[in-house]
Scaffold this motif. Structure first.
Motif, PDB file in Angstrom:
ATOM      1  N   VAL A 182       3.266   6.444  -1.309  1.00 43.84           N
ATOM      2  CA  VAL A 182       3.738   6.775  -0.182  1.00 43.84           C
ATOM      3  C   VAL A 182       2.761   7.513   0.673  1.00 43.84           C
ATOM      4  O   VAL A 182       2.721   7.281   1.965  1.00 43.84           O
ATOM      5  CB  VAL A 182       4.661   8.216  -0.289  1.00 43.84           C
ATOM      6  N   CYS A 183       1.775   8.010   0.161  1.00 38.57           N
ATOM      7  CA  CYS A 183       0.587   8.432   1.096  1.00 38.57           C
ATOM      8  C   CYS A 183      -0.258   7.420   1.756  1.00 38.57           C
ATOM      9  O   CYS A 183      -0.713   7.394   2.736  1.00 38.57           O
ATOM     10  CB  CYS A 183      -0.365   9.200  -0.023  1.00 38.57           C
ATOM     11  N   GLY A 184      -0.429   6.011   0.763  1.00 34.34           N
ATOM     12  CA  GLY A 184      -0.921   5.173   1.339  1.00 34.34           C
ATOM     13  C   GLY A 184      -0.123   4.641   2.402  1.00 34.34           C
ATOM     14  O   GLY A 184      -1.020   3.881   3.311  1.00 34.34           O
ATOM     15  N   VAL A 185       1.246   4.569   2.459  1.00 34.61           N
ATOM     16  CA  VAL A 185       1.990   3.961   3.619  1.00 34.61           C
ATOM     17  C   VAL A 185       1.807   5.003   4.845  1.00 34.61           C
ATOM     18  O   VAL A 185       1.715   4.768   6.072  1.00 34.61           O
ATOM     19  CB  VAL A 185       3.529   3.866   3.269  1.00 34.61           C
ATOM     20  N   LYS A 186       1.756   6.253   4.765  1.00 32.57           N
ATOM     21  CA  LYS A 186       1.574   7.201   5.674  1.00 32.57           C
ATOM     22  C   LYS A 186       0.201   7.066   6.131  1.00 32.57           C
ATOM     23  O   LYS A 186       0.077   7.143   7.560  1.00 32.57           O
ATOM     24  CB  LYS A 186       1.267   8.621   4.969  1.00 32.57           C
ATOM     25  N   ASN A 187      -0.715   6.296   5.659  1.00 33.75           N
ATOM     26  CA  ASN A 187      -2.375   6.361   6.092  1.00 33.75           C
ATOM     27  C   ASN A 187      -2.484   4.951   6.764  1.00 33.75           C
ATOM     28  O   ASN A 187      -3.334   4.743   6.991  1.00 33.75           O
ATOM     29  CB  ASN A 187      -3.215   6.540   4.907  1.00 33.75           C
ATOM     30  N   ARG A 188      -1.442   4.089   6.530  1.00 35.75           N
ATOM     31  CA  ARG A 188      -1.220   2.664   7.154  1.00 35.75           C
ATOM     32  C   ARG A 188      -2.119   1.911   6.385  1.00 35.75           C
ATOM     33  O   ARG A 188      -2.862   1.015   7.168  1.00 35.75           O
ATOM     34  CB  ARG A 188      -1.567   2.768   8.603  1.00 35.75           C
ATOM     35  N   MET A 189      -2.311   2.088   5.293  1.00 35.21           N
ATOM     36  CA  MET A 189      -3.227   0.993   4.424  1.00 35.21           C
ATOM     37  C   MET A 189      -2.678  -0.550   4.592  1.00 35.21           C
ATOM     38  O   MET A 189      -1.448  -0.429   4.900  1.00 35.21           O
ATOM     39  CB  MET A 189      -3.411   1.279   3.041  1.00 35.21           C
ATOM     40  N   SER A 190      -3.398  -1.345   4.222  1.00 40.48           N
ATOM     41  CA  SER A 190      -2.976  -3.047   4.699  1.00 40.48           C
ATOM     42  C   SER A 190      -1.880  -3.039   3.537  1.00 40.48           C
ATOM     43  O   SER A 190      -1.938  -2.574   2.633  1.00 40.48           O
ATOM     44  CB  SER A 190      -3.964  -3.877   4.576  1.00 40.48           C
ATOM     45  N   THR A 191      -0.935  -4.164   3.842  1.00 42.95           N
ATOM     46  CA  THR A 191       0.018  -4.679   2.873  1.00 42.95           C
ATOM     47  C   THR A 191      -0.620  -5.009   1.608  1.00 42.95           C
ATOM     48  O   THR A 191      -0.154  -4.806   0.439  1.00 42.95           O
ATOM     49  CB  THR A 191       1.019  -5.512   3.485  1.00 42.95           C
ATOM     50  N   ARG A 192      -1.694  -5.759   1.788  1.00 45.15           N
ATOM     51  CA  ARG A 192      -2.401  -6.212   0.588  1.00 45.15           C
ATOM     52  C   ARG A 192      -2.930  -5.170  -0.419  1.00 45.15           C
ATOM     53  O   ARG A 192      -2.778  -5.170  -1.709  1.00 45.15           O
ATOM     54  CB  ARG A 192      -3.523  -7.145   1.035  1.00 45.15           C
ATOM     55  N   GLU A 193      -3.397  -4.056   0.463  1.00 49.18           N
ATOM     56  CA  GLU A 193      -4.033  -3.186  -0.609  1.00 49.18           C
ATOM     57  C   GLU A 193      -2.840  -2.420  -1.261  1.00 49.18           C
ATOM     58  O   GLU A 193      -3.149  -1.933  -2.479  1.00 49.18           O
ATOM     59  CB  GLU A 193      -4.681  -2.074   0.413  1.00 49.18           C
ATOM     60  N   ALA A 194      -1.722  -1.983  -0.758  1.00 48.72           N
ATOM     61  CA  ALA A 194      -0.612  -1.425  -0.991  1.00 48.72           C
ATOM     62  C   ALA A 194      -0.079  -2.121  -2.242  1.00 48.72           C
ATOM     63  O   ALA A 194       0.308  -1.637  -3.297  1.00 48.72           O
ATOM     64  CB  ALA A 194       0.415  -1.219  -0.100  1.00 48.72           C
ATOM     65  N   LEU A 195       0.304  -3.569  -2.015  1.00 45.41           N
ATOM     66  CA  LEU A 195       0.874  -4.128  -3.123  1.00 45.41           C
ATOM     67  C   LEU A 195      -0.115  -4.510  -4.442  1.00 45.41           C
ATOM     68  O   LEU A 195       0.117  -4.376  -5.413  1.00 45.41           O
ATOM     69  CB  LEU A 195       0.911  -5.688  -2.646  1.00 45.41           C
TER      70      LEU A 195
END
Length: 503
Positions: A182-195
């Protein structure tokens, strides 16, 4: 503003050390022998820890005591483990927050201040190992090795270490990973990084469990850790456990906590929805954004399931508070969303986070008073029995006494009634396994021949005529003599626990 001042690593550590040691003070002050502590203190542990697949807990205790037995050196192991946890919480704070302030520390503090964790901390022998298991989980999550494969292997090894200390901590890793996502989504990381992050966490979890299964788990012979049979009936049993866990969580919300609980839940929900919009701004394709969104929405559901956690999959019917490690992650999740949401409205509004932390501290100190009351009642009961054993002529020469406990009333506690009425979950945390009096309590009174007895065995003696009328009949127990043994049979307590019920 002073409260928004960026803290250095050393300052964050200092905050956690001060708050942590203030938090555990009631437990140290109470010095209460909780459940297994009574028999472990008499060096009766034998291979109990390794038989449960917790070999590192045995190694840890031998290392700390410089002995091959279970010497009680409380509270030193607890103080050492809480110091290590303060360092771990510092690491987790810096992992979640690039510019930590005092309120960032409050968000992470429920790692320790989880109300359901109080039972774990009360254990004088098992407790420190459980805390070190949490430390291992945090270091597994925040491992900073640069190479991805090496980082995953180190994290997996730390997960295996945690499992070798106390298995239910596994769910804390899952919960903290969801907060990280959720923190990563808040920080707008790329979808590739998130997955990629999700894939790495899943891989670390699987490999860590495999390492544990091939090592420490091979020593386990205790059937409490067996997996339940996965059939049509499993869903019903798992559902009952989950419903029971949610009931206990609901008990935390007493009349004095309703307002700020609703406020925090609403604030978290609004922030959760607000940050979901960031998925549209993340770098990546439509398909990957859709997957990120699905995983994002599944986060709260997985967090709820993580409260009972691995207990949903085990045959063990008992669901004690000490297994609710996942609730720490739930609290961090709620406080994190409020921290970020309130900070966007008005930075000073983050002072609201002080209220739930004060509640956790107040709850801990109330629990400390309850276990002191429990300790005093146990001492009184033991003294009543000890006086009869050493003064009654017919009992002086009995070589062994079997203590047969009552079927109910293990936590009948008049002095704690008021606290447990306003905070009903205190009784649950005290645990139904924590019976009124353990036979291993008597050596501290100079009585060395009281051992555990079984009601079924006693009833068979009564049915066969081997036991006659009681030698003593008191308010709380009978004492029988049969052959060369005595039987101390505790009575069911039906008296009101509430002193104010008296006319």
């Amino acid at each position: 503003m002073l409260n928004q001042k960026r803290l250095s690593r050393n300052e964050v550590t200092l905050v956690f050390m001060v708050l942590s040691f203030v938090y555990i003070y009631p437990l140290v002050h109470a010095d209460y022998a909780y459940i297994d502590d009574n028999w472990r203190a008499l060096h009766q542990a034998q291979d109990a820890w390794r038989n449960q697949g917790r070999i590192l807990l045995e190694v840890l205790h031998r290392f700390l005591t410089f002995t091959g037995g279970t010497t009680n050196i409380f509270p030193l192991p607890l103080l050492m483990s809480v110091f290590a946890l303060a360092l771990a919480m510092t690491r987790l704070t810096l992992w979640y927050f690039a510019r930590p302030c005092i309120f960032s520390c409050l968000v992470v503090l429920p790692v320790l201040c989880n109300p359901f964790f109080l039972g774990n901390l009360t254990y004088q022998f098992d407790g420190p190992g459980m805390v070190f298991a949490v430390v291992a989980i945090i270091y597994a999550l925040t491992c900073g090795v640069e190479h991805a494969i090496c980082r995953s292997l180190v994290s997996a090894l730390l997960i295996a270490v945690s499992l070798s200390l106390y298995q239910p901590t596994l769910t804390l890793f899952v919960g903290l990973a969801i907060v990280e996502y959720v923190c990563g989504v808040k920080n707008r990381m790329s979808t590739r990084e998130a997955l990629s992050l999700v894939a790495q966490r899943i891989a670390q979890l699987i490999v860590g469990c495999l390492i544990y299964a091939l090592t420490a788990y091979q020593m386990a012979v205790d059937r409490r850790g067996d997996f339940s049979v996965f059939d049509a009936g499993w869903f019903e049993v798992a559902g009952q456990k989950l419903f029971f866990a949610m009931e206990q969580v609901y008990l935390l919300i007493n009349s004095g906590a309703i307002f700020f609980t609703v406020f925090l839940l609403v604030g978290a929900a609004l922030a959760f929805v607000f940050f979901m919009r960031n998925i549209f701004d993340m770098k990546g394709g439509v398909a990957s954004k859709f997957i990120v969104a699905v995983l994002y929405l599944l986060g709260p559901l997985i967090l709820l399931l993580s409260i009972p956690g691995v207990m949903l999959f085990l045959a063990e019917p008992n669901l004690d508070a000490r297994t609710y490690f996942g609730f720490s992650a739930v609290l961090i999740f709620i406080l994190f969303l409020n921290y970020e949401g309130l900070g966007r409205v008005f930075s000073a509004a983050r002072w609201v986070l002080v209220i739930p932390i004060l509640f956790m501290f107040a709850f801990c100190y109330a629990y400390g008073q309850v276990i002191i009351a429990k300790k005093e009642l146990e001492m009184a009961m033991a003294q009543y029995i000890a006086k009869d054993i050493v003064s009654e002529g017919a009992l002086k020469s009995i070589p062994v006494f079997y203590l047969v406990g009552a079927r109910t009333g293990g936590n009948w506690l008049p002095r704690g009634h008021d606290a447990m009425s306003y905070m009903p979950v205190l009784r649950y945390i005290l645990s139904s396994s924590n019976v009124l009096l353990h036979p291993q309590f008597f050596p501290r009174l100079g009585i060395n021949n009281v051992v555990g007895g079984h009601r079924d065995a006693f009833n068979k003696l009564v049915a066969s005529g081997s036991v006659g009328l009681p030698i003593l009949d008191t308010k709380y127990y009978w004492v029988y003599v049969a052959s060369d043994a005595g039987y101390i049979v505790m009575k069911e307590i039906h008296d009101s626990e509430n002193y104010n019920d008296n006319p």
